[in-house]
Design a protein around this motif. Structure first.
Motif, mmCIF file in Angstrom:
data_model
loop_
_atom_site.group_PDB
_atom_site.id
_atom_site.type_symbol
_atom_site.label_atom_id
_atom_site.label_comp_id
_atom_site.label_asym_id
_atom_site.label_seq_id
_atom_site.Cartn_x
_atom_site.Cartn_y
_atom_site.Cartn_z
ATOM 1 N N MET A 171 0.979 -1.215 0.187
ATOM 2 C CA MET A 171 0.037 0.000 -0.013
ATOM 3 C C MET A 171 0.742 1.276 0.057
ATOM 4 O O MET A 171 1.929 1.367 0.544
ATOM 5 N N THR A 172 0.587 2.258 -0.618
ATOM 6 C CA THR A 172 1.120 3.554 -0.590
ATOM 7 C C THR A 172 0.818 4.289 0.693
ATOM 8 O O THR A 172 -0.127 4.021 1.290
ATOM 9 N N PHE A 173 1.631 5.391 0.988
ATOM 10 C CA PHE A 173 1.440 6.110 2.313
ATOM 11 C C PHE A 173 -0.189 6.573 2.394
ATOM 12 O O PHE A 173 -0.901 6.455 3.201
ATOM 13 N N LEU A 174 -0.591 7.206 0.899
ATOM 14 C CA LEU A 174 -1.841 7.719 1.016
ATOM 15 C C LEU A 174 -2.988 6.613 1.178
ATOM 16 O O LEU A 174 -3.866 6.812 2.050
ATOM 17 N N GLU A 175 -2.912 5.371 0.523
ATOM 18 C CA GLU A 175 -3.831 4.416 0.631
ATOM 19 C C GLU A 175 -3.819 3.918 2.299
ATOM 20 O O GLU A 175 -4.999 3.636 2.837
ATOM 21 N N THR A 176 -2.563 3.703 2.889
ATOM 22 C CA THR A 176 -2.628 3.483 4.311
ATOM 23 C C THR A 176 -3.457 4.562 5.048
ATOM 24 O O THR A 176 -4.046 4.109 6.110
ATOM 25 N N ILE A 177 -3.318 5.799 4.843
ATOM 26 C CA ILE A 177 -3.806 6.808 5.599
ATOM 27 C C ILE A 177 -5.328 6.711 5.423
ATOM 28 O O ILE A 177 -6.490 6.914 6.064
ATOM 29 N N LEU A 178 -5.620 6.522 4.075
ATOM 30 C CA LEU A 178 -7.142 6.304 3.713
ATOM 31 C C LEU A 178 -8.023 5.288 4.483
ATOM 32 O O LEU A 178 -8.881 5.197 4.878
ATOM 33 N N GLY A 179 -7.004 4.018 4.458
ATOM 34 C CA GLY A 179 -7.577 2.935 5.199
ATOM 35 C C GLY A 179 -7.827 3.290 6.830
ATOM 36 O O GLY A 179 -8.895 2.593 7.268
ATOM 37 N N GLU A 180 -7.014 4.051 7.241
ATOM 38 C CA GLU A 180 -7.208 4.182 8.616
ATOM 39 C C GLU A 180 -8.256 5.067 8.768
ATOM 40 O O GLU A 180 -8.952 5.037 9.849
ATOM 41 N N ILE A 181 -8.640 6.254 8.223
ATOM 42 C CA ILE A 181 -9.552 7.047 8.211
ATOM 43 C C ILE A 181 -10.904 6.362 8.154
ATOM 44 O O ILE A 181 -11.724 6.429 8.593
ATOM 45 N N LEU A 182 -10.818 5.386 6.979
ATOM 46 C CA LEU A 182 -12.120 4.697 6.676
ATOM 47 C C LEU A 182 -12.262 3.887 8.016
ATOM 48 O O LEU A 182 -13.665 3.751 8.395
ATOM 49 N N ARG A 183 -11.632 3.228 8.846
ATOM 50 C CA ARG A 183 -11.796 2.433 9.875
ATOM 51 C C ARG A 183 -12.339 3.448 10.883
ATOM 52 O O ARG A 183 -13.331 3.199 11.752
ATOM 53 N N ILE A 184 -11.809 4.878 11.027
ATOM 54 C CA ILE A 184 -12.490 5.700 12.185
ATOM 55 C C ILE A 184 -13.812 6.014 11.795
ATOM 56 O O ILE A 184 -14.767 6.033 12.449
ATOM 57 N N PHE A 185 -14.082 6.306 10.580
ATOM 58 C CA PHE A 185 -15.474 6.792 10.160
ATOM 59 C C PHE A 185 -16.399 5.487 10.531
ATOM 60 O O PHE A 185 -17.451 5.619 10.734
ATOM 61 N N LYS A 186 -15.956 4.162 9.968
ATOM 62 C CA LYS A 186 -16.946 2.978 10.521
ATOM 63 C C LYS A 186 -17.274 3.053 11.980
ATOM 64 O O LYS A 186 -18.266 2.555 12.099
ATOM 65 N N GLN A 187 -16.281 3.431 12.727
ATOM 66 C CA GLN A 187 -16.341 3.095 14.201
ATOM 67 C C GLN A 187 -17.119 4.417 14.547
ATOM 68 O O GLN A 187 -18.134 4.148 15.357
ATOM 69 N N TYR A 188 -16.936 5.448 14.354
ATOM 70 C CA TYR A 188 -17.295 6.631 15.012
ATOM 71 C C TYR A 188 -18.453 7.548 14.099
ATOM 72 O O TYR A 188 -18.896 8.618 14.688
ATOM 73 N N GLY A 189 -18.205 7.365 12.999
ATOM 74 C CA GLY A 189 -18.893 8.247 12.080
ATOM 75 C C GLY A 189 -18.167 9.211 11.409
ATOM 76 O O GLY A 189 -17.041 9.291 11.709
#
Length: 203
Positions: free
Chosen positions: A1-19
């Motif tokens: 994964m690229t740096f951006l993809e890693t960041i997007l994956g982490e933000i997606l995890r945050i969104f899924k958990q908290y909105g």
């Protein structure tokens, strides 16, 4: 994964958990332990961030679907795996995320709905067509209508207003909705495969 993809994956995890709105851009940057300046280079604003996250999530879904295509022994199993994967993904998401995207992020919402309405229906149509040619699905089914029905059944199944999770067992609902419908569009050979799938997976 690229740096951006890693960041997007982490933000997606945050969104899924908290909105989406539970954390500001600055708070998300702190949660990811990246500099504010780096964050600003990646995302023009919150709407751009949400759009990029949705596009990343769609690409991840497409990869999962490609894996399912390789894994499935036949089109009937592929259809079942696609449906169960979609339902599993939806139940990983805090419903608040979907509500907030619908209300406040029209571009991201439009991308998400276009993916469901076009890509998902096209994918299901391909699977059905291969199943017809292989003798697993009936030749007289209307593929366009069946794919639309499958999509609407999916929306119904994941809607907590229709099937509140505290009152209904999702596996039982899934079996009641899909086993009988899919078996109905199958040939005798395909119907046996559908029943074997449900039995094997304790559905």
């Amino acid at each position: 994964m690229t740096f951006l993809e890693t960041i997007l994956g982490e933000i997606l995890r945050i969104f899924k958990q908290y909105g989406i709105e539970a954390n500001s851009e600055d708070e998300i940057a702190r949660m990811l332990d990246i500099r504010q300046s780096t964050f600003r280079e990646l995302f023009a604003n919150k709407a751009d961030m949400v759009k990029q996250v949705v596009e990343f999530d769609i690409e991840q879904q497409k990869k999962e679907q490609a894996d399912i295509h390789e894994k499935a022994a036949n089109p009937v199993e592929e259809m079942m795996l696609l449906l169960t994967n979609g339902i599993k993904r939806m139940h990983e998401i805090n419903p608040v995320m979907i509500q907030e995207m619908n209300q406040s992020y029209p571009q991201a919402w439009a991308i998400s709905m276009d993916y469901l309405s076009n890509h998902s229906q096209h994918l299901n149509a391909e699977v059905l067509n291969r199943g017809i040619l292989s003798g697993y699905f009936r030749k007289d089914i209307n593929i366009q209508l069946v794919t639309k029905i499958l999509l609407e059944q999916f929306h119904m199944l994941i809607n907590p207003a229709v099937f509140p999770p505290e009152r209904y067992n999702l596996a039982e609902v899934f079996r009641s909705v899909y086993l009988y419908y899919v078996r109905g569009i199958c040939t005798e050979t395909g119907g046996k495969l559908a029943e074997e799938y449900f039995s094997k997976n304790n559905l």
